[in-house]
Design a protein around this motif. Sequence first.
Motif, PDB file in Angstrom:
ATOM      1  N   ARG A  70       0.852  -1.185   0.000  1.00 31.75           N
ATOM      2  CA  ARG A  70       0.000   0.000   0.000  1.00 31.75           C
ATOM      3  C   ARG A  70       0.896   1.247   0.000  1.00 31.75           C
ATOM      4  O   ARG A  70       1.468   1.617   1.012  1.00 31.75           O
ATOM      5  N   PRO A  71       1.006   1.921  -1.140  1.00 33.77           N
ATOM      6  CA  PRO A  71       1.840   3.115  -1.236  1.00 33.77           C
ATOM      7  C   PRO A  71       1.065   4.380  -0.879  1.00 33.77           C
ATOM      8  O   PRO A  71      -0.159   4.362  -0.775  1.00 33.77           O
ATOM      9  N   VAL A  72       1.784   5.461  -0.748  1.00 33.79           N
ATOM     10  CA  VAL A  72       1.156   6.765  -0.562  1.00 33.79           C
ATOM     11  C   VAL A  72       0.575   7.226  -1.900  1.00 33.79           C
ATOM     12  O   VAL A  72      -0.520   7.757  -1.964  1.00 33.79           O
ATOM     13  N   ASP A  73       1.311   7.008  -2.999  1.00 35.22           N
ATOM     14  CA  ASP A  73       0.891   7.422  -4.337  1.00 35.22           C
ATOM     15  C   ASP A  73       0.950   6.209  -5.264  1.00 35.22           C
ATOM     16  O   ASP A  73       2.018   5.830  -5.740  1.00 35.22           O
ATOM     17  N   GLN A  74      -0.204   5.596  -5.514  1.00 29.18           N
ATOM     18  CA  GLN A  74      -0.258   4.366  -6.296  1.00 29.18           C
ATOM     19  C   GLN A  74       0.317   4.551  -7.701  1.00 29.18           C
ATOM     20  O   GLN A  74       1.134   3.755  -8.152  1.00 29.18           O
ATOM     21  N   ALA A  75      -0.112   5.581  -8.409  1.00 34.33           N
ATOM     22  CA  ALA A  75       0.337   5.781  -9.796  1.00 34.33           C
ATOM     23  C   ALA A  75       1.849   5.954  -9.874  1.00 34.33           C
ATOM     24  O   ALA A  75       2.511   5.380 -10.750  1.00 34.33           O
ATOM     25  N   ALA A  76       2.402   6.718  -8.952  1.00 35.52           N
ATOM     26  CA  ALA A  76       3.852   6.937  -8.952  1.00 35.52           C
ATOM     27  C   ALA A  76       4.608   5.644  -8.665  1.00 35.52           C
ATOM     28  O   ALA A  76       5.628   5.364  -9.304  1.00 35.52           O
ATOM     29  N   GLU A  77       4.116   4.845  -7.720  1.00 35.77           N
ATOM     30  CA  GLU A  77       4.789   3.581  -7.396  1.00 35.77           C
ATOM     31  C   GLU A  77       4.685   2.579  -8.536  1.00 35.77           C
ATOM     32  O   GLU A  77       5.648   1.889  -8.855  1.00 35.77           O
ATOM     33  N   VAL A  78       3.519   2.497  -9.158  1.00 38.97           N
ATOM     34  CA  VAL A  78       3.368   1.585 -10.303  1.00 38.97           C
ATOM     35  C   VAL A  78       4.345   1.989 -11.406  1.00 38.97           C
ATOM     36  O   VAL A  78       5.046   1.146 -11.973  1.00 38.97           O
ATOM     37  N   ALA A  79       4.420   3.270 -11.709  1.00 37.29           N
ATOM     38  CA  ALA A  79       5.344   3.744 -12.743  1.00 37.29           C
ATOM     39  C   ALA A  79       6.792   3.429 -12.372  1.00 37.29           C
ATOM     40  O   ALA A  79       7.583   2.992 -13.220  1.00 37.29           O
ATOM     41  N   ARG A  80       7.145   3.625 -11.116  1.00 37.88           N
ATOM     42  CA  ARG A  80       8.519   3.353 -10.666  1.00 37.88           C
ATOM     43  C   ARG A  80       8.853   1.877 -10.785  1.00 37.88           C
ATOM     44  O   ARG A  80       9.920   1.494 -11.277  1.00 37.88           O
ATOM     45  N   LEU A  81       7.919   1.023 -10.373  1.00 33.79           N
ATOM     46  CA  LEU A  81       8.150  -0.419 -10.434  1.00 33.79           C
ATOM     47  C   LEU A  81       8.216  -0.899 -11.882  1.00 33.79           C
ATOM     48  O   LEU A  81       9.037  -1.760 -12.218  1.00 33.79           O
ATOM     49  N   GLU A  82       7.380  -0.347 -12.737  1.00 37.51           N
ATOM     50  CA  GLU A  82       7.454  -0.711 -14.155  1.00 37.51           C
ATOM     51  C   GLU A  82       8.793  -0.281 -14.752  1.00 37.51           C
ATOM     52  O   GLU A  82       9.388  -1.020 -15.546  1.00 37.51           O
ATOM     53  N   ALA A  83       9.291   0.881 -14.352  1.00 39.99           N
ATOM     54  CA  ALA A  83      10.592   1.338 -14.836  1.00 39.99           C
ATOM     55  C   ALA A  83      11.719   0.411 -14.385  1.00 39.99           C
ATOM     56  O   ALA A  83      12.733   0.272 -15.072  1.00 39.99           O
ATOM     57  N   LEU A  84      11.518  -0.261 -13.240  1.00 35.91           N
ATOM     58  CA  LEU A  84      12.509  -1.219 -12.741  1.00 35.91           C
ATOM     59  C   LEU A  84      12.384  -2.587 -13.415  1.00 35.91           C
ATOM     60  O   LEU A  84      13.222  -3.457 -13.204  1.00 35.91           O
ATOM     61  N   GLY A  85      11.304  -2.802 -14.182  1.00 37.52           N
ATOM     62  CA  GLY A  85      11.149  -4.073 -14.881  1.00 37.52           C
ATOM     63  C   GLY A  85       9.909  -4.863 -14.538  1.00 37.52           C
ATOM     64  O   GLY A  85       9.700  -5.948 -15.079  1.00 37.52           O
ATOM     65  N   ALA A  86       9.072  -4.356 -13.637  1.00 37.82           N
ATOM     66  CA  ALA A  86       7.804  -5.048 -13.354  1.00 37.82           C
ATOM     67  C   ALA A  86       6.898  -4.879 -14.570  1.00 37.82           C
ATOM     68  O   ALA A  86       7.060  -3.949 -15.366  1.00 37.82           O
ATOM     69  N   ARG A  87       5.945  -5.793 -14.705  1.00 36.88           N
ATOM     70  CA  ARG A  87       4.982  -5.665 -15.796  1.00 36.88           C
ATOM     71  C   ARG A  87       3.584  -5.899 -15.263  1.00 36.88           C
ATOM     72  O   ARG A  87       3.389  -6.648 -14.295  1.00 36.88           O
TER      73      ARG A  87
END
Length: 118
Positions: A70-87
């Motif tokens: 559970r992040p503070v900012d869902q959209a920002a965390e999703v974008a960050r994780l995708e940039a690290l290689g999550a899909r």
Amino acid sequence: MTLNWEQVVVHAADPATLGRWWAEALGWVVAYTSDDEFEIRPEADRTPGIDFVRADEVTRHRGRLHLDFRPVDQAAEVARLEALGARRVDIGQGEQPWVVLADPDGNEFCVLAARGGE
């Protein structure tokens, strides 16, 4: 009797690579490494941790363990994780307030909406 949660164990084809990915994703530190094991924790002496252990054959079907964050900012965390290689993955969840992602080894996890639906 007291029961303390020590760690979550994740079977991986390459524990070090997957462990490093999760350490970066979570901002955690490496607590232990060997040829077959890679453990990360929030801080060196703080539990619970995640222990990535080499598995001879990693199954490619939906796992029995699924982590939610559970992040503070869902959209920002999703974008960050995708940039690290999550899909992003579709597990049949439909329209939900959470996002289902998979790490580089295909392990699914969810990024929940902020508390209060923010």
